[in-house]
Scaffold this active site. Structure first.
Site, mmCIF file in Angstrom:
data_model
loop_
_atom_site.group_PDB
_atom_site.id
_atom_site.type_symbol
_atom_site.label_atom_id
_atom_site.label_comp_id
_atom_site.label_asym_id
_atom_site.label_seq_id
_atom_site.Cartn_x
_atom_site.Cartn_y
_atom_site.Cartn_z
ATOM 1 N N GLU A 84 8.004 3.616 25.759
ATOM 2 C CA GLU A 84 8.242 4.537 26.879
ATOM 3 C C GLU A 84 9.430 5.459 26.554
ATOM 4 O O GLU A 84 9.382 6.672 26.754
ATOM 5 C CB GLU A 84 8.540 3.766 28.177
ATOM 6 C CG GLU A 84 7.370 2.975 28.727
ATOM 7 C CD GLU A 84 7.280 1.556 28.175
ATOM 8 O OE1 GLU A 84 7.847 1.276 27.104
ATOM 9 O OE2 GLU A 84 6.617 0.727 28.816
ATOM 10 N N LYS A 134 2.649 -5.270 26.298
ATOM 11 C CA LYS A 134 3.006 -4.174 25.380
ATOM 12 C C LYS A 134 1.988 -4.083 24.246
ATOM 13 O O LYS A 134 1.515 -3.004 23.889
ATOM 14 C CB LYS A 134 4.378 -4.438 24.753
ATOM 15 C CG LYS A 134 5.567 -4.274 25.669
ATOM 16 C CD LYS A 134 6.833 -4.413 24.821
ATOM 17 C CE LYS A 134 8.054 -4.624 25.681
ATOM 18 N NZ LYS A 134 9.255 -4.927 24.906
ATOM 19 N N GLU A 161 13.499 -11.419 35.105
ATOM 20 C CA GLU A 161 13.257 -11.429 33.658
ATOM 21 C C GLU A 161 14.017 -12.603 33.022
ATOM 22 O O GLU A 161 13.614 -13.119 31.986
ATOM 23 C CB GLU A 161 13.686 -10.093 33.028
ATOM 24 C CG GLU A 161 13.088 -9.872 31.651
ATOM 25 C CD GLU A 161 13.226 -8.450 31.143
ATOM 26 O OE1 GLU A 161 12.242 -7.690 31.145
ATOM 27 O OE2 GLU A 161 14.358 -8.080 30.746
ATOM 28 N N LYS A 164 18.178 -0.501 23.428
ATOM 29 C CA LYS A 164 18.769 -1.527 22.562
ATOM 30 C C LYS A 164 18.034 -1.579 21.220
ATOM 31 O O LYS A 164 18.640 -1.554 20.169
ATOM 32 C CB LYS A 164 18.704 -2.887 23.273
ATOM 33 C CG LYS A 164 19.264 -4.029 22.477
ATOM 34 C CD LYS A 164 19.265 -5.318 23.277
ATOM 35 C CE LYS A 164 19.567 -6.495 22.356
ATOM 36 N NZ LYS A 164 19.568 -7.777 23.055
ATOM 37 N N HIS A 192 13.506 -2.361 60.444
ATOM 38 C CA HIS A 192 12.398 -1.678 61.105
ATOM 39 C C HIS A 192 11.119 -1.730 60.271
ATOM 40 O O HIS A 192 10.197 -0.956 60.496
ATOM 41 C CB HIS A 192 12.789 -0.224 61.407
ATOM 42 C CG HIS A 192 13.912 -0.168 62.397
ATOM 43 N ND1 HIS A 192 13.712 -0.180 63.754
ATOM 44 C CD2 HIS A 192 15.249 -0.167 62.211
ATOM 45 C CE1 HIS A 192 14.889 -0.156 64.374
ATOM 46 N NE2 HIS A 192 15.835 -0.157 63.455
#
Ligand code: F6P
Length: 550
Positions: free
Chosen positions: A217, A514, A359, A211, A390
């Site tokens: 990253e 960050k 978030e 965006k 399990h």
């Protein structure tokens, strides 16, 4: 009183009434509620679109539900909902509209932001995406050397990864099986390495999804992917134009990165990252399933949007699910919420919901700028059901914590399974139904004794029950049903944020980490002295450097 003139949530008469009701109900037993009302199993159900929603196995009575709806009315959930659908800037800390619902609006709808109808732009991008996806799928769009594109690698993180990655898995049976579609998100170089090591660069298309186009990253991985491509194709820069497209709101940064903005698919600041996979961010999914299936998914979203916008409170499913979460989080001290799909294809669904919910509603400051005095968003967790049975179901059945859970299942297995594999479906679903039954009604000590169990083992084999669950059942997991499910959870999260009076659409809490990562990196790489580094982090950095022989 709040700064915005509202009474603090926990001082409203509606909140107080719920707290009192909770006390009066005490240790309500599901066995008793079912015995008292033989119609509960069908009466406490709702339908929306293709979804059948059973909420009978909840620790609630008609009175609980009435009081919860009164809380929603007192906190004006419907007013905020209408403001959201109208395009008002309800994301106040970022001064933005919240219009993921516009992404699936009908072509002739009119939804205005700052006086401008945004729907034509939404459909213009969808049409461009459809054209591009069609050309990749048909082989008309080729790579730099003229080879057909056979591999699509989406590079993005958070909302620019989880949505399309989840939906690709969900709709696997509808995908073009001749295409390899992969998702790279982690800045750990291993992620890109594993995703590309067996691919031919000449046949590979990278979709860089971000965006902001500033996410470290994603930009780092995209840069390394470009190097990988150019190394593989003899270093010709022009190759980038045929092998890289961008999905972003930030044309300037896309151009700076070296991707032609003609190859950019746009979206807008009123689409939150975690609400974005039905925007341009879904391009990898659209290439995989084709534009028609993608549009069916959007139609599914729209069914639930319309329901949320117009259904009365008594039959409004997202409202109900949101309020049930508030009942447990705020009046039963439940700390977490499990989402347990009985579908292999929904393996990534809960991971997707973690961002959507945590978030959005992981906030301790209200819209009025004050700290809240009530619990907000739960820890959301879970994996496909039978595997969980399990592993961690023991704790849900006999642990000391109350964990409300959603069970999601389907009547039909996917069509392409062999007859033998389809026959396994009843076993899968028998587990699905058995688990919510066991969680709700348990097994009494007398029932255990009746099975001849020695007395000393009776407490160990007793199941108290009264573990609340919602069951969501649909005929088949189609693109439309996926859209319906996602919209259901989006609006559930909305309802909770509205009641808690928090801004569900910002995410300031991810910023500090960050900033600190940027500051610490030179210390790792060059041993630079980072002023103000705490003693623990300093020692960790020194050990890291020592281990790396620096
Ligand atoms: O760090 C959180 C976040 O901002 C998410 O909200 C978002 O989905 C993700 O990072 C990725 O952001 P972008 O799409 O701008 O790269």
């Amino acid at each position: 009183m709040n700064a915005d003139g509202r009474t603090r949530l926990n001082q409203t008469p509606e909140w107080t009434a719920l707290a009192k009701h909770r006390e009066e109900l005490g240790e309500v037993r599901l066995r008793e509620l079912f015995a008292a009302d033989p119609g509960r199993g069908t009466g406490y159900t709702l339908r929306v679109g293709d979804l059948y929603v059973d909420y009978s196995k909840h620790l609630v009575t008609d009175e609980t539900l009435r009081l919860l709806r009164e809380l929603a009315a007192a906190t004006d959930v419907s007013g905020l909902r209408d403001a959201m659908f109208r395009g008002e800037k309800i994301n106040t800390t970022e001064d933005r509209a919240v219009l993921h619902t516009a992404l699936r609006a009908a072509r002739d709808a009119v939804i205005e932001v700052d006086g401008e109808n945004v729907v034509p732009a939404v459909h213009a991008v969808l049409d461009r995406m459809a054209d591009f996806a069609g050309r990749v799928r048909s082989g008309e769009w080729t790579g730099h050397t003229g080879k057909r594109i056979r591999n699509v690698v989406n590079i993005g993180i958070g909302g620019s990864d989880l949505g399309p990655a989840m939906a690709y898995e969900v709709l696997r049976a509808w995908t073009d099986r001749d295409l390899t579609v992969r998702f790279v998100s982690n800045v750990d170089g291993a992620d890109l390495h594993e995703a590309t090591r067996d691919l031919d660069p000449a046949e590979t298309l990278f979709i860089v999804a971000s965006k902001t186009f500033t996410t470290i990253e994603t930009v780092t991985n995209a840069t390394s992917a470009r190097t990988w491509l150019l190394n593989g194709l003899g270093g010709e820069e022009e190759a980038v134009a045929k092998h890289f497209v961008a999905l972003s709101t930030n044309a300037g940064k896309v151009a700076d990165f070296g991707i032609d903005t003609a190859n950019m698919f746009e979206f807008w600041d009123w689409v939150g990252g975690r609400y974005s996979f039905d925007s341009a961010i879904g391009l990898s999914l659209m290439i995989a399933v084709g534009p028609d299936r993608f549009r069916e998914m959007l139609d599914g979203f729209r069914i639930v949007d319309e329901h949320f916008r117009t259904a009365p409170a008594e039959s409004n499913v997202p409202l109900l699910l949101g309020l049930l979460g508030i009942w447990y989080g705020n009046f039963h001290d439940a700390q977490s919420h499990a989402v347990l799909p009985y579908s292999h294809y929904l393996a990534k669904f809960t991971a997707y919901l973690q961002q959507l919910d945590m978030e959005s509603n992981g906030k301790y400051v209200g819209r009025d700028g004050r700290e809240v005095e009530w619990q907000t968003g739960p820890v959301v967790w879970g994996t496909p059901g039978t595997n969980g049975q399990h592993a961690y179901y023991q704790l849900i059945h006999q642990g000391t914590k109350l964990i409300p859970a959603d069970f999601i299942g389907f009547a039909e297995p996917v069509a392409e399974l062999s007859d033998e594999l389809k026959a396994q479906h009843d076993l899968l679903m028998a587990n699905f139904f058995a688990q919510t039954q066991a969680l709700a009604f348990g097994k009494t000590p007398d029932e255990v004794r009746g099975e001849g169990v020695p007395e000393e083992l009776v407490p160990h084999k007793t199941f108290k029950g009264d573990h609340p669950t919602t069951t969501i059942l649909a005929r088949e997991l189609t693109p439309s049903v996926l859209g319906q499910l996602v919209a259901l959870y989006e609006h559930k999260v909305f309802v909770q944020g509205a009641v808690w009076n928090i801004d569900s659409f910002d995410q300031w809490g991810v910023e500090l980490g960050k900033v600190l990562a940027k500051r610490v990196e030179p210390a790792l790489t060059d041993g630079a002295d980072v002023p103000g580094l705490d003693a623990s982090t300093k020692a960790l950095v020194a050990t890291y450097r020592e281990l790396r022989g620096r």
